[in-house]
Motif scaffolding. Structure first.
Motif, PDB file in Angstrom:
ATOM      1  N   ALA A  26       0.963  -1.147   0.116  1.00  0.00           N
ATOM      2  CA  ALA A  26      -0.104  -0.023   0.085  1.00  0.00           C
ATOM      3  C   ALA A  26       0.759   1.205   0.091  1.00  0.00           C
ATOM      4  O   ALA A  26       0.522   2.303  -0.562  1.00  0.00           O
ATOM      5  N   ALA A  32      -3.668   2.412  -5.384  1.00  0.00           N
ATOM      6  CA  ALA A  32      -4.300   0.973  -5.809  1.00  0.00           C
ATOM      7  C   ALA A  32      -5.196   0.619  -4.608  1.00  0.00           C
ATOM      8  O   ALA A  32      -5.764  -0.416  -4.769  1.00  0.00           O
ATOM      9  N   VAL A  33      -5.168   1.343  -3.523  1.00  0.00           N
ATOM     10  CA  VAL A  33      -5.677   0.646  -2.310  1.00  0.00           C
ATOM     11  C   VAL A  33      -7.296   0.967  -2.197  1.00  0.00           C
ATOM     12  O   VAL A  33      -7.598   2.144  -2.213  1.00  0.00           O
ATOM     13  N   PRO A  34      -8.046  -0.020  -2.021  1.00  0.00           N
ATOM     14  CA  PRO A  34      -9.385   0.178  -2.064  1.00  0.00           C
ATOM     15  C   PRO A  34      -9.883   0.921  -0.839  1.00  0.00           C
ATOM     16  O   PRO A  34     -10.918   1.658  -1.031  1.00  0.00           O
ATOM     17  N   TYR A  35      -9.465   0.712   0.389  1.00  0.00           N
ATOM     18  CA  TYR A  35      -9.784   1.475   1.646  1.00  0.00           C
ATOM     19  C   TYR A  35      -8.805   2.393   1.851  1.00  0.00           C
ATOM     20  O   TYR A  35      -8.580   2.086   3.341  1.00  0.00           O
ATOM     21  N   LEU A  36      -8.185   3.205   1.318  1.00  0.00           N
ATOM     22  CA  LEU A  36      -7.172   4.064   1.318  1.00  0.00           C
ATOM     23  C   LEU A  36      -7.639   4.852   2.723  1.00  0.00           C
ATOM     24  O   LEU A  36      -6.714   5.205   3.681  1.00  0.00           O
TER      25      LEU A  36
END
Length: 73
Positions: A26, A32-36
């Motif tokens: 991450a 590209a992190v879905p739950y940033l």
């Protein structure tokens, strides 16, 4: 606080390794992190805790050093 520690004790070494791997990935590609937002919030919380702990330990070390100097005089 005791219940939080017991939950952490249940985390396996493999799970910790996976967590660290995910955090490293991450950090390399945050886009590209879905739950940033969630990850950033938790990272900030950990950073603040570590910073406070480090400061507390440094103060304690300084006090211990000062005490040793006073006692040796």
């Amino acid at each position: 606080m005791k219940s939080q520690n017991s939950k952490l004790e249940q985390v396996t070494a493999e799970e910790w390794a996976t967590c660290i791997k995910v955090l490293q990935l991450a950090g390399e590609n945050p886009a590209a992190v879905p739950y940033l937002d969630t990850l950033a919030r938790l990272g900030t919380k950990l950073y603040k805790f570590a910073r406070k702990q480090r400061r507390r330990l440094n103060k304690q070390h300084s006090r211990d050093s000062d005490r040793a100097v006073r006692e040796s005089s």
